[in-house]
Design a protein around this motif. Structure first.
Motif, PDB file in Angstrom:
ATOM      1  N   GLU A  32      31.037 -24.229 -12.449  1.00  0.00           N
ATOM      2  CA  GLU A  32      32.490 -24.203 -12.652  1.00  0.00           C
ATOM      3  C   GLU A  32      33.245 -24.158 -11.328  1.00  0.00           C
ATOM      4  OE1 GLU A  32      33.053 -20.836 -15.152  1.00  0.00           O
ATOM      5  OE2 GLU A  32      31.980 -21.723 -16.865  1.00  0.00           O
ATOM      6  N   LYS A  33      32.685 -23.469 -10.336  1.00  0.00           N
ATOM      7  CA  LYS A  33      33.402 -23.284  -9.065  1.00  0.00           C
ATOM      8  C   LYS A  33      33.167 -24.430  -8.076  1.00  0.00           C
ATOM      9  CE  LYS A  33      34.171 -19.820  -5.404  1.00  0.00           C
ATOM     10  NZ  LYS A  33      35.630 -19.766  -5.636  1.00  0.00           N
ATOM     11  N   TYR A  34      31.927 -24.956  -8.039  1.00  0.00           N
ATOM     12  CA  TYR A  34      31.581 -25.929  -6.998  1.00  0.00           C
ATOM     13  C   TYR A  34      31.152 -27.299  -7.516  1.00  0.00           C
ATOM     14  CZ  TYR A  34      31.384 -21.689  -4.154  1.00  0.00           C
ATOM     15  OH  TYR A  34      31.685 -20.508  -3.516  1.00  0.00           O
ATOM     16  N   GLY A  35      30.782 -27.407  -8.791  1.00  0.00           N
ATOM     17  CA  GLY A  35      30.395 -28.700  -9.324  1.00  0.00           C
ATOM     18  C   GLY A  35      28.902 -28.925  -9.407  1.00  0.00           C
ATOM     19  N   ILE A  36      28.535 -30.085  -9.971  1.00  0.00           N
ATOM     20  CA  ILE A  36      27.145 -30.344 -10.299  1.00  0.00           C
ATOM     21  C   ILE A  36      26.267 -30.526  -9.060  1.00  0.00           C
ATOM     22  CG2 ILE A  36      27.358 -32.864 -10.508  1.00  0.00           C
ATOM     23  CD1 ILE A  36      25.567 -32.549 -13.090  1.00  0.00           C
ATOM     24  N   GLU A  37      26.811 -31.109  -7.994  1.00  0.00           N
ATOM     25  CA  GLU A  37      26.006 -31.314  -6.789  1.00  0.00           C
ATOM     26  C   GLU A  37      25.523 -29.982  -6.211  1.00  0.00           C
ATOM     27  OE1 GLU A  37      27.857 -33.748  -3.855  1.00  0.00           O
ATOM     28  OE2 GLU A  37      28.019 -35.513  -5.169  1.00  0.00           O
ATOM     29  N   LYS A  38      26.367 -28.970  -6.310  1.00  0.00           N
ATOM     30  CA  LYS A  38      26.003 -27.654  -5.770  1.00  0.00           C
ATOM     31  C   LYS A  38      24.836 -27.046  -6.538  1.00  0.00           C
ATOM     32  CE  LYS A  38      26.370 -23.906  -3.299  1.00  0.00           C
ATOM     33  NZ  LYS A  38      25.978 -23.906  -1.871  1.00  0.00           N
ATOM     34  N   ILE A  39      24.870 -27.124  -7.856  1.00  0.00           N
ATOM     35  CA  ILE A  39      23.782 -26.481  -8.602  1.00  0.00           C
ATOM     36  C   ILE A  39      22.462 -27.212  -8.386  1.00  0.00           C
ATOM     37  CG2 ILE A  39      25.315 -25.438 -10.309  1.00  0.00           C
ATOM     38  CD1 ILE A  39      24.392 -27.552 -12.317  1.00  0.00           C
ATOM     39  N   GLU A  41      15.280 -14.369  -4.582  1.00  0.00           N
ATOM     40  CA  GLU A  41      15.811 -13.438  -3.570  1.00  0.00           C
ATOM     41  C   GLU A  41      17.074 -13.990  -2.930  1.00  0.00           C
ATOM     42  OE1 GLU A  41      16.647 -12.287   0.423  1.00  0.00           O
ATOM     43  OE2 GLU A  41      15.485 -14.100   0.005  1.00  0.00           O
ATOM     44  N   SER A  42      17.049 -15.253  -2.482  1.00  0.00           N
ATOM     45  CA  SER A  42      18.224 -15.844  -1.839  1.00  0.00           C
ATOM     46  C   SER A  42      19.292 -16.212  -2.868  1.00  0.00           C
ATOM     47  CB  SER A  42      17.824 -17.081  -1.025  1.00  0.00           C
ATOM     48  OG  SER A  42      17.168 -18.039  -1.838  1.00  0.00           O
ATOM     49  N   PHE A  43      18.881 -16.604  -4.061  1.00  0.00           N
ATOM     50  CA  PHE A  43      19.795 -16.939  -5.151  1.00  0.00           C
ATOM     51  C   PHE A  43      20.692 -15.746  -5.494  1.00  0.00           C
ATOM     52  CE2 PHE A  43      20.221 -17.506  -9.924  1.00  0.00           C
ATOM     53  CZ  PHE A  43      21.022 -18.632  -9.890  1.00  0.00           C
ATOM     54  N   ILE A  44      20.068 -14.576  -5.633  1.00  0.00           N
ATOM     55  CA  ILE A  44      20.819 -13.356  -5.940  1.00  0.00           C
ATOM     56  C   ILE A  44      21.684 -12.947  -4.758  1.00  0.00           C
ATOM     57  CG2 ILE A  44      20.601 -10.883  -6.447  1.00  0.00           C
ATOM     58  CD1 ILE A  44      19.935 -12.669  -8.827  1.00  0.00           C
ATOM     59  N   ARG A  45      21.107 -12.948  -3.571  1.00  0.00           N
ATOM     60  CA  ARG A  45      21.824 -12.479  -2.386  1.00  0.00           C
ATOM     61  C   ARG A  45      23.047 -13.341  -2.089  1.00  0.00           C
ATOM     62  NH1 ARG A  45      20.509 -14.293   2.380  1.00  0.00           N
ATOM     63  NH2 ARG A  45      18.336 -14.656   1.761  1.00  0.00           N
ATOM     64  N   ARG A  46      22.938 -14.650  -2.297  1.00  0.00           N
ATOM     65  CA  ARG A  46      24.042 -15.551  -1.949  1.00  0.00           C
ATOM     66  C   ARG A  46      25.100 -15.678  -3.044  1.00  0.00           C
ATOM     67  NH1 ARG A  46      20.344 -20.566   0.331  1.00  0.00           N
ATOM     68  NH2 ARG A  46      19.794 -19.661   2.350  1.00  0.00           N
ATOM     69  N   TYR A  47      24.677 -15.616  -4.313  1.00  0.00           N
ATOM     70  CA  TYR A  47      25.583 -16.050  -5.369  1.00  0.00           C
ATOM     71  C   TYR A  47      25.917 -14.998  -6.423  1.00  0.00           C
ATOM     72  CZ  TYR A  47      24.151 -20.412  -3.203  1.00  0.00           C
ATOM     73  OH  TYR A  47      23.890 -21.402  -2.280  1.00  0.00           O
ATOM     74  N   PHE A  91      21.440 -17.847 -16.074  1.00  0.00           N
ATOM     75  CA  PHE A  91      22.409 -18.701 -16.781  1.00  0.00           C
ATOM     76  C   PHE A  91      23.823 -18.418 -16.284  1.00  0.00           C
ATOM     77  CE2 PHE A  91      25.448 -19.167 -20.298  1.00  0.00           C
ATOM     78  CZ  PHE A  91      25.297 -20.513 -20.605  1.00  0.00           C
ATOM     79  N   LYS A  92      24.166 -17.156 -16.135  1.00  0.00           N
ATOM     80  CA  LYS A  92      25.519 -16.799 -15.712  1.00  0.00           C
ATOM     81  C   LYS A  92      25.814 -17.275 -14.292  1.00  0.00           C
ATOM     82  CE  LYS A  92      27.367 -14.532 -19.215  1.00  0.00           C
ATOM     83  NZ  LYS A  92      28.651 -14.973 -19.835  1.00  0.00           N
ATOM     84  N   ILE A  93      24.842 -17.152 -13.391  1.00  0.00           N
ATOM     85  CA  ILE A  93      25.088 -17.578 -12.009  1.00  0.00           C
ATOM     86  C   ILE A  93      25.202 -19.096 -11.924  1.00  0.00           C
ATOM     87  CG2 ILE A  93      24.142 -17.639  -9.669  1.00  0.00           C
ATOM     88  CD1 ILE A  93      22.967 -14.896 -10.121  1.00  0.00           C
ATOM     89  N   PHE A  94      24.314 -19.825 -12.607  1.00  0.00           N
ATOM     90  CA  PHE A  94      24.410 -21.287 -12.566  1.00  0.00           C
ATOM     91  C   PHE A  94      25.703 -21.767 -13.217  1.00  0.00           C
ATOM     92  CE2 PHE A  94      19.704 -21.658 -11.782  1.00  0.00           C
ATOM     93  CZ  PHE A  94      19.820 -22.427 -10.627  1.00  0.00           C
ATOM     94  N   SER A  95      26.139 -21.119 -14.296  1.00  0.00           N
ATOM     95  CA  SER A  95      27.403 -21.491 -14.939  1.00  0.00           C
ATOM     96  C   SER A  95      28.568 -21.253 -13.990  1.00  0.00           C
ATOM     97  CB  SER A  95      27.591 -20.683 -16.227  1.00  0.00           C
ATOM     98  OG  SER A  95      26.575 -20.965 -17.164  1.00  0.00           O
ATOM     99  N   PHE A  96      28.548 -20.122 -13.278  1.00  0.00           N
ATOM    100  CA  PHE A  96      29.588 -19.814 -12.291  1.00  0.00           C
ATOM    101  C   PHE A  96      29.614 -20.868 -11.179  1.00  0.00           C
ATOM    102  CE2 PHE A  96      29.854 -17.956  -7.984  1.00  0.00           C
ATOM    103  CZ  PHE A  96      31.223 -17.767  -7.902  1.00  0.00           C
ATOM    104  N   LEU A  97      28.437 -21.224 -10.643  1.00  0.00           N
ATOM    105  CA  LEU A  97      28.363 -22.202  -9.555  1.00  0.00           C
ATOM    106  C   LEU A  97      28.853 -23.576 -10.015  1.00  0.00           C
ATOM    107  CD1 LEU A  97      24.916 -21.261  -7.957  1.00  0.00           C
ATOM    108  CD2 LEU A  97      27.178 -20.867  -6.990  1.00  0.00           C
TER     109      LEU A  97
END
Length: 457
Positions: free
Chosen positions: A314-321, A331-337, A306-312
């Motif tokens: 707020e920072k990049y917008g709905i298309e990014k999530i 694995e990639s979700f944690i490593r990248r974001y 929840f925290k990572i998707f909320s951050f993404l």
């Protein structure tokens, strides 16, 4: 607050309209109300309405039932099946607000199942219910067959369950048989021979190794045993049943943090748009905070996701999530974001065992957050399962050589030895597991039932 089925249907219509306005794309959704005892049973069978009988499911039921009875843990508010149409169970004992929240949560899961690439490439949602029912029917036929019976079926299933996660890590890959690979090697060799100037020594070695089994290391141990083991047809069928059901669950293992985080993100934003009455809104805030509460000494996937998707968002917008939901796994979700700021906000730390106690190794500061992120990334999903590959089979006595891909994490000796016995049970010949620890290379050998030998190389 009391509610009727008509109330829930009305709320579902409102929630679905909001989900569509957000751009969620999901399978047709079906809900079923169940009591807490049924929910315990579905939880034990991992949500499947029909699954083959095995003592491990009964054990899981008794454990959950006892924990719930003594109020040591609650039950899931819902359970969602990756199927088309998507099936979700709602517990009758939930409050009205909990039903509203979990319905919104379900649409998030449904969208994730339909669109994340691991599910799209690795599962067939339209065949889910039929597959599990067909498997259950097949296992029961073998149990009821006088020439087979329950004990023989249980013996095979016990062994298969012990090694079922030693499977391919590539979702949706096209498996190439040894015969096809052999033909490709020969073709490569012939073509390279026609271009003498670019032939390299390893091409010669390939031709010399054409009789080697397997030609390349095989990480799907059950598949290897099905192909080369001395098993009866019904035994092979049982192994294939376990393989297919494991393949269905692996995308869920690989995306637990993302999937729960995605569903939590959307239930939170959906309920904010429902214009809830004050008493419902207050319960919503409490229930949501309960769902995403940080774990004590453990990771709560709802919280992290929840925290990572909320951050993404707020920072990049709905298309990014939506892009992240489609392409990534944990694995990639944690490593990248998982950023330094998020590590600090989430109060993450890394601990390890030293001698007879556990000590904190890293905290979320400038020098430690990367180690925390990398450790979490490498240990989530299938990263928590050791990679074991079949590397050779003796043409003389069918001895099987399997190798642990050592990444600095040692195998648990007790589990390794017990698992090796199960592989021997299925293979029927000597099995050698090659692994390492801090002192060097080790061979763990099982050449007769219930007997293990450990040797240093």
């Amino acid at each position: 607050m009391e509610y009727t089925l008509k109330n829930i249907e009305d709320w579902n219509i409102k929630i679905e309209q909001i989900a569509k306005s957000f751009g969620l794309d999901y399978y047709e959704q079906e809900f079923e109300f169940v009591g807490y005892k049924d929910m315990l049973a579905y939880e034990a069978y991992l949500g499947m309405p029909s699954r083959y009988p095995h003592w491990s499911f009964g054990k899981a039921y008794e454990k959950s039932s006892t924990i719930y009875k003594y109020n040591l843990s609650g039950l899931p508010y819902e359970m969602v099946i990756n199927s088309d149409p998507c099936i979700a169970y709602l517990m009758k004992e939930n409050t009205l607000l909990l039903q509203i929240l979990t319905i919104a949560h379900v649409y998030g899961h449904n969208d994730f199942f339909k669109n994340n690439r691991l599910f799209k490439e690795g599962t067939r949602a339209s065949y889910t219910v039929e597959m599990f029912k067909a498997h259950a029917d097949a296992v029961r036929r073998y149990i009821n067959d006088p020439s087979i019976g329950y004990q023989k079926v249980e013996r095979i299933l016990d062994a298969a369950h012990a090694i079922k996660l030693q499977a391919s890590r590539v979702i949706g890959e096209i498996r190439v048989s040894d015969e096809e690979l052999k033909e490709k090697i020969i073709e490569d060799y012939v073509n390279s021979n026609q271009r003498k100037s670019i032939i390299e020594p390893y091409e010669e070695k390939k031709i010399m190794d054409l009789n080697k089994i397997p030609l390349e290391p095989e990480e799907d141990i059950l598949l290897f045993i099905v192909k080369y083991g001395n098993l009866q047809e019904w035994e092979k069928n049982l192994l294939e049943i376990v393989r297919q059901e494991t393949a269905y669950f692996i995308p869920q293992i690989e995306t637990k943090i993302m999937n729960e985080g995605w569903a939590s993100f959307w239930h939170y934003n959906t309920l904010k748009k429902l214009n809830l009455k004050d008493e419902l809104y207050l319960e919503f805030i409490k229930r949501h905070n309960d769902v995403i509460a940080p774990g004590i000494g453990s990771i709560n996937p709802y919280f992290i996701g929840f925290k990572i998707f909320s951050f993404l968002y707020e920072k990049y917008g709905i298309e990014k999530i939506f892009e992240v939901r489609k392409l990534d796994r944990d694995e990639s979700f944690i490593r990248r974001y998982l950023t330094e700021d998020l590590c600090r906000e989430l109060n993450l730390f890394k601990y390890a065992k030293e001698a007879d106690k556990y000590v904190i190794k890293d905290v979320a500061d400038k020098s430690g957050w990367i180690n925390i992120r990398n450790t979490l990334s490498s240990s989530c999903g299938m990263g928590s399962v050791p990679v074991i590959k079949v590397v050779d089979m003796s043409s003389y006595d069918k001895s099987l050589i399997i190798e642990h891909v050592y990444d600095g994490r040692e195998l648990n000796a007790t589990y390794a030895e017990q698992t090796l016995k199960y592989i021997y049970e299925l293979w029927g010949h000597r099995v050698v597991l090659k692994t390492k620890d801090e002192e060097g290379d080790i061979n763990i050998i099982c050449d007769e039932k219930d007997k293990i030998i450990r040797r240093r190389e």
